[in-house]
Structure formats: structure tokens, C-alpha cells
Design a protein around this motif. Structure first.
Motif, PDB file in Angstrom:
ATOM      1  N   ASP A  71     -54.337  -1.244   9.658  1.00 36.10           N
ATOM      2  CA  ASP A  71     -54.608  -0.371  11.000  1.00 36.10           C
ATOM      3  C   ASP A  71     -53.906   0.336  11.422  1.00 36.10           C
ATOM      4  OD1 ASP A  71     -56.912  -2.085  10.325  1.00 36.10           O
ATOM      5  OD2 ASP A  71     -56.960  -3.696  11.925  1.00 36.10           O
ATOM      6  N   VAL A  72     -53.898   1.008  12.422  1.00 32.99           N
ATOM      7  CA  VAL A  72     -52.972   1.786  12.800  1.00 32.99           C
ATOM      8  C   VAL A  72     -53.464   2.553  14.508  1.00 32.99           C
ATOM      9  CG1 VAL A  72     -52.252   4.392  13.292  1.00 32.99           C
ATOM     10  CG2 VAL A  72     -53.233   4.107  10.930  1.00 32.99           C
ATOM     11  N   ALA A  73     -52.468   1.766  15.059  1.00 33.09           N
ATOM     12  CA  ALA A  73     -52.272   1.473  16.898  1.00 33.09           C
ATOM     13  C   ALA A  73     -51.602   2.997  17.322  1.00 33.09           C
ATOM     14  CB  ALA A  73     -51.002   0.148  16.871  1.00 33.09           C
ATOM     15  N   ILE A  74     -51.936   4.021  18.220  1.00 32.14           N
ATOM     16  CA  ILE A  74     -51.535   4.319  18.662  1.00 32.14           C
ATOM     17  C   ILE A  74     -51.357   3.901  20.207  1.00 32.14           C
ATOM     18  CG2 ILE A  74     -51.307   7.023  19.108  1.00 32.14           C
ATOM     19  CD1 ILE A  74     -52.927   7.501  16.754  1.00 32.14           C
ATOM     20  N   ARG A  75     -50.018   4.329  20.962  1.00 32.85           N
ATOM     21  CA  ARG A  75     -50.137   4.210  22.506  1.00 32.85           C
ATOM     22  C   ARG A  75     -49.180   5.369  23.100  1.00 32.85           C
ATOM     23  NH1 ARG A  75     -46.629   2.839  26.227  1.00 32.85           N
ATOM     24  NH2 ARG A  75     -47.717   1.240  27.962  1.00 32.85           N
ATOM     25  N   GLY A  76     -49.937   6.305  23.756  1.00 40.34           N
ATOM     26  CA  GLY A  76     -48.704   7.191  24.465  1.00 40.34           C
ATOM     27  C   GLY A  76     -48.017   6.754  25.210  1.00 40.34           C
ATOM     28  N   ARG A  77     -46.997   7.673  26.090  1.00 38.17           N
ATOM     29  CA  ARG A  77     -46.368   7.388  26.806  1.00 38.17           C
ATOM     30  C   ARG A  77     -47.293   6.648  28.315  1.00 38.17           C
ATOM     31  NH1 ARG A  77     -45.388  10.908  31.126  1.00 38.17           N
ATOM     32  NH2 ARG A  77     -46.234  12.183  29.935  1.00 38.17           N
ATOM     33  N   THR A  78     -48.420   6.302  28.859  1.00 35.81           N
ATOM     34  CA  THR A  78     -48.889   6.397  29.485  1.00 35.81           C
ATOM     35  C   THR A  78     -50.642   5.627  30.123  1.00 35.81           C
ATOM     36  OG1 THR A  78     -49.743   8.313  31.364  1.00 35.81           O
ATOM     37  CG2 THR A  78     -47.090   7.132  32.121  1.00 35.81           C
ATOM     38  N   TRP A  79     -50.602   5.580  28.284  1.00 35.38           N
ATOM     39  CA  TRP A  79     -51.481   5.118  27.827  1.00 35.38           C
ATOM     40  C   TRP A  79     -52.384   3.914  27.050  1.00 35.38           C
ATOM     41  CZ3 TRP A  79     -50.124  10.460  28.374  1.00 35.38           C
ATOM     42  CH2 TRP A  79     -50.979  11.551  28.801  1.00 35.38           C
ATOM     43  N   LEU A  80     -53.149   3.653  27.138  1.00 38.05           N
ATOM     44  CA  LEU A  80     -53.668   2.457  26.494  1.00 38.05           C
ATOM     45  C   LEU A  80     -52.925   2.408  25.153  1.00 38.05           C
ATOM     46  CD1 LEU A  80     -56.508   0.666  29.062  1.00 38.05           C
ATOM     47  CD2 LEU A  80     -53.689   0.381  29.312  1.00 38.05           C
ATOM     48  N   ARG A  81     -52.816   1.329  24.342  1.00 39.37           N
ATOM     49  CA  ARG A  81     -53.013   1.720  23.442  1.00 39.37           C
ATOM     50  C   ARG A  81     -54.848   1.572  22.660  1.00 39.37           C
ATOM     51  NH1 ARG A  81     -50.023  -1.872  22.145  1.00 39.37           N
ATOM     52  NH2 ARG A  81     -48.157  -1.221  22.175  1.00 39.37           N
ATOM     53  N   ARG A  82     -54.986   1.838  21.556  1.00 39.58           N
ATOM     54  CA  ARG A  82     -55.926   2.391  20.287  1.00 39.58           C
ATOM     55  C   ARG A  82     -55.084   2.035  18.771  1.00 39.58           C
ATOM     56  NH1 ARG A  82     -60.671   6.487  20.140  1.00 39.58           N
ATOM     57  NH2 ARG A  82     -62.452   5.438  18.919  1.00 39.58           N
ATOM     58  N   THR A  83     -56.077   1.049  18.107  1.00 45.42           N
ATOM     59  CA  THR A  83     -55.847   0.589  17.282  1.00 45.42           C
ATOM     60  C   THR A  83     -57.641   0.617  16.117  1.00 45.42           C
ATOM     61  OG1 THR A  83     -54.496  -1.261  17.663  1.00 45.42           O
ATOM     62  CG2 THR A  83     -55.700  -1.718  16.314  1.00 45.42           C
ATOM     63  N   LEU A  84     -57.047   1.758  15.800  1.00 48.10           N
ATOM     64  CA  LEU A  84     -58.575   2.282  14.673  1.00 48.10           C
ATOM     65  C   LEU A  84     -57.795   1.392  12.449  1.00 48.10           C
ATOM     66  CD1 LEU A  84     -57.612   5.998  15.514  1.00 48.10           C
ATOM     67  CD2 LEU A  84     -59.089   4.368  16.406  1.00 48.10           C
ATOM     68  N   PRO A  85     -59.512   0.705  13.393  1.00 52.22           N
ATOM     69  CA  PRO A  85     -58.962  -0.159  11.710  1.00 52.22           C
ATOM     70  C   PRO A  85     -58.630   1.159  10.299  1.00 52.22           C
ATOM     71  CG  PRO A  85     -61.683   0.128  12.552  1.00 52.22           C
ATOM     72  CD  PRO A  85     -60.419   0.439  13.284  1.00 52.22           C
ATOM     73  N   GLY A  86     -57.287  -0.342   9.246  1.00 50.58           N
ATOM     74  CA  GLY A  86     -57.616   1.050   8.339  1.00 50.58           C
ATOM     75  C   GLY A  86     -58.732   0.528   7.572  1.00 50.58           C
TER      76      GLY A  86
END
Length: 86
Positions: A71-86
Motif C-alpha cells: 500500500d502507498v501512503a502519501i502526505r503533503g506538508r499541510t495535507w492529510l495522508r491518503r493511502t492507496l491499496p497495492g
């Protein structure tokens, strides 16, 4: 006299890439940093964390020696984390 040496072959780095849309962001995203986590599928267990700079189109890329499905979780400097399933 015999000399023995051990050699370890490391796997070639695998590319990881994607495109991030920073909602409500105005201006050029080039250079904005995002944190990318590779996680064990279906869990919050982080296997590797990388920081990646975005290109002007929101794309990013980096390499990893990890193999498998994540799974890939991405978070920007001031944004909430979003996780995408692998």
C-alpha cells in the motif's frame, strides 16, 4: 594458498512513481515535498519512508530495493495522508 571471498549481489533498485494532486493549492507545485510510505498491504505497518519533490505536473519518483506489493501512503506538508491499496 586458496583465498575465498564472499560477494553479495543486491537487487537492482525498482522505480516507484505517481502523480499527486494537492487540493486547494494555488501556484506551482514544483519543489513541494511529499512523504511517501510503502506499507504492508492492509495494515499501517511502514516498510519504507521516502521524501519526494514534486515536478510542476505533480509527478514524483524514487527508487527502492524493496520487492513485493505494498500500500502507498502519501502526505503533503499541510495535507492529510491518503493511502492507496497495492
Amino acid at each position: 594458498e586458496q583465498v575465498l571471498k564472499n560477494y553479495y549481489l543486491l537487487p537492482k533498485d525498482a522505480p516507484v512513481s505517481g502523480v499527486v494532486t494537492l487540493q486547494d493549492f494555488t501556484g506551482d507545485v514544483a519543489g513541494e515535498s511529499v512523504q511517501v510510505e510503502l506499507r504492508t498491504p492492509g495494515t499501517s505497518t511502514v516498510v519504507e519512508t521516502k521524501s519526494a519533490a514534486l515536478a510542476s505536473d505533480g509527478s514524483f519518483s524514487f527508487t527502492t530495493q524493496k520487492r513485493g506489493t505494498f500500500d502507498v501512503a502519501i502526505r503533503g506538508r499541510t495535507w492529510l495522508r491518503r493511502t492507496l491499496p497495492g
